[in-house]
Write an enzyme that holds these catalytic residues in place. Structure first.
Site, PDB file in Angstrom:
ATOM      1  CD  GLU A 201      51.739  22.352  54.334  1.00  0.00           C
ATOM      2  OE1 GLU A 201      52.493  23.166  53.796  1.00  0.00           O
ATOM      3  OE2 GLU A 201      51.770  22.101  55.547  1.00  0.00           O
TER       4      GLU A 201
ATOM      5  CB  SER B 105      59.780  19.997  49.172  1.00  0.00           C
ATOM      6  OG  SER B 105      60.185  19.331  50.353  1.00  0.00           O
TER       7      SER B 105
ATOM      8  CD  GLU C 254      56.542  20.842  60.890  1.00  0.00           C
ATOM      9  OE1 GLU C 254      56.518  21.971  61.394  1.00  0.00           O
ATOM     10  OE2 GLU C 254      57.134  20.590  59.819  1.00  0.00           O
TER      11      GLU C 254
ATOM     12  N   GLY D  96      57.539  26.419  53.694  1.00  0.00           N
ATOM     13  CA  GLY D  96      58.276  26.397  54.948  1.00  0.00           C
ATOM     14  C   GLY D  96      59.698  26.911  54.749  1.00  0.00           C
ATOM     15  N   GLY D  97      60.628  25.993  54.548  1.00  0.00           N
ATOM     16  CA  GLY D  97      62.054  26.331  54.476  1.00  0.00           C
ATOM     17  C   GLY D  97      62.384  27.482  53.540  1.00  0.00           C
TER      18      GLY D  97
ATOM     19  CG  HIS E 244      52.036  22.547  59.856  1.00  0.00           C
ATOM     20  ND1 HIS E 244      52.975  21.560  60.101  1.00  0.00           N
ATOM     21  CD2 HIS E 244      52.453  23.203  58.747  1.00  0.00           C
ATOM     22  CE1 HIS E 244      53.926  21.644  59.181  1.00  0.00           C
ATOM     23  NE2 HIS E 244      53.633  22.635  58.345  1.00  0.00           N
TER      24      HIS E 244
ATOM     25  CG  ASN F  85      54.878  27.280  58.901  1.00  0.00           C
ATOM     26  OD1 ASN F  85      55.132  27.928  59.923  1.00  0.00           O
ATOM     27  ND2 ASN F  85      54.601  25.979  58.919  1.00  0.00           N
ATOM     28  CD1 TRP F  86      59.080  32.661  57.878  1.00  0.00           C
ATOM     29  CD2 TRP F  86      59.552  34.046  59.574  1.00  0.00           C
ATOM     30  NE1 TRP F  86      59.405  33.880  57.340  1.00  0.00           N
ATOM     31  CE2 TRP F  86      59.704  34.743  58.360  1.00  0.00           C
ATOM     32  CE3 TRP F  86      59.781  34.719  60.773  1.00  0.00           C
ATOM     33  CZ2 TRP F  86      60.089  36.090  58.314  1.00  0.00           C
ATOM     34  CZ3 TRP F  86      60.164  36.052  60.730  1.00  0.00           C
ATOM     35  CH2 TRP F  86      60.320  36.731  59.510  1.00  0.00           C
ATOM     36  CE  LYS F  87      57.934  24.015  58.458  1.00  0.00           C
ATOM     37  NZ  LYS F  87      58.062  22.613  58.122  1.00  0.00           N
TER      38      LYS F  87
ATOM     39  N   GLY G 175      59.575  19.432  54.101  1.00  0.00           N
ATOM     40  CA  GLY G 175      60.969  19.514  54.535  1.00  0.00           C
ATOM     41  C   GLY G 175      61.867  18.413  54.019  1.00  0.00           C
TER      42      GLY G 175
HETATM   43  C1  PEP Z   1      55.416  23.524  55.772  1.00  0.00           C
HETATM   44  O1  PEP Z   1      55.971  23.368  56.862  1.00  0.00           O
HETATM   45  O2  PEP Z   1      54.231  23.895  55.741  1.00  0.00           O
HETATM   46  C2  PEP Z   1      56.168  23.269  54.569  1.00  0.00           C
HETATM   47  C3  PEP Z   1      55.525  23.166  53.447  1.00  0.00           C
HETATM   48  O3  PEP Z   1      57.541  23.127  54.720  1.00  0.00           O
HETATM   49  P1  PEP Z   1      58.632  22.987  53.524  1.00  0.00           P
HETATM   50  O4  PEP Z   1      58.266  24.001  52.472  1.00  0.00           O
HETATM   51  O5  PEP Z   1      59.923  23.263  54.170  1.00  0.00           O
HETATM   52  O6  PEP Z   1      58.493  21.599  52.996  1.00  0.00           O
END
Ligand code: PEP
Length: 248
Positions: free
Chosen positions: A163, A208, A95, A229-230, A93, A9-11, A169
């Site tokens: 999640e 994470s 967010e 994500g990251g 998600h 997920n590039w957000k 994050g």
């Molecule tokens: C996400 O945004 O779905 C996610 C899991 O982010 P991260 O891996 O950065 O925690």
């Protein structure tokens, strides 16, 4: 047997340079790679589809509106995502749930919209830190799963991403025992409600996931992959996660 899935997920990140890196990632996947889906921001979908065609990487959206068209400035409809060549979309998600006040009913409607457009819904659920500390964690997650998932979920049209909000994050992850317990509960709920199909629905862990912890997380029987994500923003971080999944 459920196919393993690494989803990125590039957000709200990504540009031509990152698309070029995506091309490199696509070209370096072997035949035995797990399924890989990258979800870039909507303006990059068409180019991402083009860059990854004929590779092991599929492309997905990050969100869709419940309606197919209309006066919804700034929103993206599921058929539009499908029209780009993407074949999946993230819904619910945390967010989106927190910044756009999307509740379970909205997520359910978005999931139905995704299915109607022939997109696989990557449906996110997960508890807050307060809910993790409290006594009803599993019941809260089960209720969220139940209310967010429409009738008719199958292994083809739905992927669940567990999640924990406090892990996204932050660099913090639940213990392996907590991940196992939560994923086992989600599997039990899915099979109770959807029978054999519930056993085919993949359950991803997200929050994470990094090269250094992926192998441990993938040990869990009901962890079918990860939503990342990251660490999906750099091929040098995402590739070891894909490799750990392939080896699990
Ligand atoms: C996400 O945004 O779905 C996610 C899991 O982010 P991260 O891996 O950065 O925690």
């Amino acid at each position: 047997m459920r196919r393993k899935l690494a989803a990125g997920n590039w957000k709200m990140n990504g540009d031509s340079a990152l698309l070029a890196e995506l091309g490199t990632l696509a070209n370096s996947q072997g035949d035995s790679a797990p399924q890989i889906i990258i979800c870039p921001p909507a303006p990059l979908l068409t180019r991402a589809v083009d860059i990854t065609k004929d590779s092991a990487i599929g492309i997905g959206g990050q969100d869709c509106h419940p309606n197919t068209s209309g006066a919804h400035t700034g929103d993206v409809a599921a058929p539009m995502i499908h029209d780009t060549g993407a074949r999946s979309v993230i819904v619910g998600h945390s967010e989106r749930r927190s910044a756009h006040q999307e509740n379970d009913a909205v997520v359910r409607a978005k999931t139905k919209a995704a299915w109607a457009a022939d997109l696989t819904a990557i449906l996110c659920i997960g508890e807050s830190e307060e809910e993790r500390i409290g006594p009803d964690t599993l019941a809260i997650i089960a209720a969220q799963l139940d209310a967010s998932t429409p009738n008719g979920a199958t292994g083809d049209n739905t992927v669940i991403a567990y999640e924990p909000i406090w892990a996204i994050g932050t660099g913090r992850v639940p213990t392996l025992e907590q991940i196992i317990e939560t994923h086992d509960m989600i599997r039990a709920e899915l099979t109770k409600r959807f029978g054999d199909e519930g056993d085919k629905i993949r359950i991803l862990y997200g929050g994470s996931v990094k090269p250094g912890n992926a192998a441990e997380i993938f040990q869990a029987e009901n962890v079918d992959g990860a939503l990342v994500g990251g660490a999906s923003l750099k091929a040098e971080d995402f590739q070891p996660i894909i490799d750990a999944l392939a080896a699990s």
